[in-house]
Design an enzyme around this catalytic site. Structure first.
Site, PDB file in Angstrom:
ATOM      1  N   HIS A  82       0.839  -1.191   0.000  1.00 58.78           N
ATOM      2  CA  HIS A  82       0.000   0.000   0.000  1.00 58.78           C
ATOM      3  C   HIS A  82       0.876   1.244   0.000  1.00 58.78           C
ATOM      4  CE1 HIS A  82      -3.368   2.685   0.836  1.00 58.78           C
ATOM      5  NE2 HIS A  82      -2.562   3.299   1.685  1.00 58.78           N
ATOM      6  N   ASP A 161     -15.160   3.009   7.647  1.00 61.73           N
ATOM      7  CA  ASP A 161     -14.073   3.918   7.284  1.00 61.73           C
ATOM      8  C   ASP A 161     -14.526   4.900   6.207  1.00 61.73           C
ATOM      9  OD1 ASP A 161     -11.233   4.838   6.964  1.00 61.73           O
ATOM     10  OD2 ASP A 161     -11.559   3.963   4.983  1.00 61.73           O
ATOM     11  N   ARG A 168     -14.691  13.236   8.267  1.00 63.37           N
ATOM     12  CA  ARG A 168     -13.409  13.890   8.575  1.00 63.37           C
ATOM     13  C   ARG A 168     -13.091  14.978   7.559  1.00 63.37           C
ATOM     14  NH1 ARG A 168      -9.471   9.181   8.177  1.00 63.37           N
ATOM     15  NH2 ARG A 168      -7.907  10.826   8.412  1.00 63.37           N
ATOM     16  N   SER A 183      -7.588   4.138   9.277  1.00 62.56           N
ATOM     17  CA  SER A 183      -8.287   4.137   7.989  1.00 62.56           C
ATOM     18  C   SER A 183      -7.568   3.243   6.984  1.00 62.56           C
ATOM     19  CB  SER A 183      -8.381   5.570   7.454  1.00 62.56           C
ATOM     20  OG  SER A 183      -8.892   5.583   6.136  1.00 62.56           O
ATOM     21  N   LYS A 187      -8.665  -1.225   5.897  1.00 65.87           N
ATOM     22  CA  LYS A 187      -8.907  -1.782   4.560  1.00 65.87           C
ATOM     23  C   LYS A 187      -7.930  -2.901   4.240  1.00 65.87           C
ATOM     24  CE  LYS A 187      -8.947   2.346   2.533  1.00 65.87           C
ATOM     25  NZ  LYS A 187      -9.190   3.368   3.575  1.00 65.87           N
TER      26      LYS A 187
END
Length: 433
Positions: A82, A161, A168, A183, A187
Site C-alpha cells: 500500500h 471507514d 473527517r 483508515s 482496509k
C-alpha cells in the site's frame, strides 16, 4: 452505553475500551449515532490522540464493519502493498508482477484516484479490455494459477471507514495520525493479506510533508499490523518531486513496462526494487533484504517479470501486446513542450502542482463522478539536479486540447531553477519494521 458519555471520556483524555469503540463504530455505520456526535468524537480524538491499543481496536472494528475477504484458499503467504499516495506513483504496477514471478501470491484490491491522477485501477483500465471485476472464484483461481490478480475494491469493504472519512473531510479532522493509520490499515486487514509492505510518501506531493510526521504514521501502522498478527514493514520514500518521469494513466503504464524491461527511470527503479525486495522478504522467498534486493535487481535488469505482466493482463481481459507495443495504449492528440525561462539547475519541483496540472489535462478527478482521459499526462524532461538552459524543454504536455496555457503556467510555477546544483534528494528516508 451513551455516545455523549464516550465523547466526554475521550475529550477528557481517557482511553476508550474495545467494547466502547465497537459500540461507536457499529452505531455510526448503522445510522444510530448521528453525524454531529461522531464529529464531536473525531475532534476529541484529533486533540487528545489515541493509545496504540485504542488505534488497534478502532482498526479492527472498522475492518469488521463490512465484508472481510477470505484468502485462505490461496496457497502461500499473501503479501499486500500500500502507498499513501503521490504524483507519478506507479509502483504497484511494477512490484506486483515481480512478486508474482518470485512465487509470492499477490491478491490485491486497489482503488481509483481522486485528485492528481488516477489510481492503480484507473491505470490498468487504460489497457483495452482490462477487467477490474472478477468473481471470488475467478480471483482465487487467478492468484493460485498465475500468482497475481488486481481488482477494484469491494463496495462494502470497511464501510465504517468510508463513512467516517467523508465526515473527517468536512470537519477538519483528516490530518490525525490515529485516524489516518486506522483508515489505511482497516482496509488492508479487511482485504485478507498475511503481510503488508507500506510505502509512506513524504514531501511536497504527499500527505505527510515532513520525515518526522511520516515516521510517526509509519510506526503507528506497523504497530497496528503487529498487534493484529500481520507482519508489516513501512518504508518512508521521497515525494518532493514526482516519482519517475511520467504522470498520467497510459503514460504510467508505459513507464512501468520500461522499468520491468530494465530501461526505466533510475529513481523509480530503485524505489520499486526496494519495495519488491521487502515483499519478497515478507513472502519468505529470501531470508535477508540484501539477498532479496540483489535478486529483484537482476530480475529487472533481465526483464524476467515481463512475461508475468503479460499473463496478468491477458488473464483479466486486457491486450498483452501492449507490453511489446506500448504505442497501442491511448495516446493524446497534442504534445506540447513547456520551455524553461532561465538557465541553471532544477532546484525544486512542487510535486503537488505538477499533479494538479495533470488533473487539469484530464488525467485525474476533481470530483468522484468526473471521467478520466487515459491518454493525457505530463512527461518530465528535467528533474531536480538537472542542468537546464533557457528555451529548453522541461516538460512535455500530452493533451487533447490545444489551449493549455493554464497548465503551462502551473508547470512554470512548480519548477524552481537556480544557479547552484542542489544536493541529490534521498529516495528512501527510513524503514520501520
Amino acid at each position: 452505553m451513551r455516545m455523549v458519555d464516550l465523547i466526554h471520556k475521550k475529550r477528557s483524555g481517557s482511553a476508550l475500551l474495545q467494547e466502547e469503540i465497537d459500540f461507536i463504530i457499529q452505531g455510526y455505520t448503522q445510522g444510530d449515532i448521528p453525524d454531529y456526535q461522531m464529529s464531536a468524537l473525531l475532534m476529541a480524538v484529533y486533540f487528545r490522540g489515541m493509545t496504540s491499543e485504542e488505534i488497534s481496536h478502532l482498526t479492527m472494528s472498522m475492518a469488521n464493519s463490512g465484508d472481510r475477504i477470505d484468502l485462505s484458499e490461496i496457497n502461500g503467504v499473501k503479501v499486500d502493498k500500500h502507498s499513501t499516495g503521490g504524483v507519478g506513483d506507479k509502483i504497484s504496477l511494477i512490484v506486483a508482477p515481480i512478486a508474482a514471478y518470485l512465487g509470492i501470491p499477490v491478491a490485491k484490491m486497489s482503488g481509483r484516484g481522486l485528485g492528481h491522477t488516477g489510481g492503480t485501477i484507473d491505470k490498468l483500465e487504460s489497457i483495452a479490455g482490462f477487467h477490474i471485476e472478477l468473481s471470488k472464484e475467478e480471483f482465487i483461481r487467478s492468484v493460485n494459477t498465475n500468482k497475481i490478480a488486481i481488482v477494484g475494491q469491494s463496495g462494502n469493504l470497511a464501510p465504517a471507514d468510508k463513512k467516517i472519512y467523508a465526515l473527517r473531510d468536512v470537519t477538519a479532522t483528516v490530518d490525525s495520525i490515529p485516524l489516518i493509520a486506522s483508515s489505511i490499515m482497516s482496509k488492508k486487514i479487511a482485504s485478507g493479506a498475511d503481510a503488508i509492505v507500506l510505502d509512506v510518501k513524504m514531501g511536497s506531493g504527499a500527505f505527510m510533508k515532513t520525515v518526522e510526521d511520516a515516521r510517526v504514521l509509519a510506526q503507528t501502522m506497523v504497530s497496528i499490523g503487529k498487534s493484529l498478527g500481520r507482519h508489516t514493514i513501512a518504508m518512508i520514500t521521497d515525494m518532493e518531486q514526482p516519482l519517475g518521469r511520467e504522470i498520467g494513466n497510459a503514460n504510467e503504464v508505459r513507464e512501468s513496462i520500461d522499468v520491468l524491461r530494465g530501461t526505466g527511470d533510475h529513481d523509480l527503479t530503485e524505489v520499486a526494487i526496494s519495495v519488491a525486495a521487502y515483499m519478497a522478504l515478507l513472502g519468505k522467498v529470501y531470508s535477508s533484504f540484501e539477498e532479496a534486493h540483489a535478486a529483484v535487481k537482476e530480475i529487472i535488469q533481465n526483464g524476467r517479470a515481463l512475461d508475468t505482466f503479460r499473463i496478468f493482463i491477458a488473464n483479466q481481459g486486457g491486450n498483452p501486446d501492449i507490453v511489446d507495443h506500448p504505442e497501442l495504449l491511448p495516446t493524446a492528440a497534442h504534445h506540447i513542450e513547456v520551455l524553461a525561462k532561465s538557465d541553471g539547475f532544477v532546484q525544486q519541483i512542487e510535486a503537488e502542482q505538477i499533479g494538479i496540472a495533470a488533473m487539469l489535462l484530464g488525467a485525474g478527478r476533481a470530483k468522484k463522478e468526473d471521467p478520466i482521459d487515459y491518454s493525457v499526462g505530463i512527461t518530465l524532461n528535467k528533474k531536480i539536479g538537472d542542468a537546464v538552459q533557457s528555451g529548453q524543454s522541461i516538460c512535455t504536455l500530452h493533451a487533447n486540447r490545444q489551449n493549455v496555457q493554464d497548465v503551462i503556467d502551473l508547470i512554470h510555477g512548480a519548477y524552481i531553477i537556480a544557479d547552484a546544483k542542489p544536493v541529490p534528494a534521498q529516495l528512501i528516508y527510513d524503514v520501520i519494521m
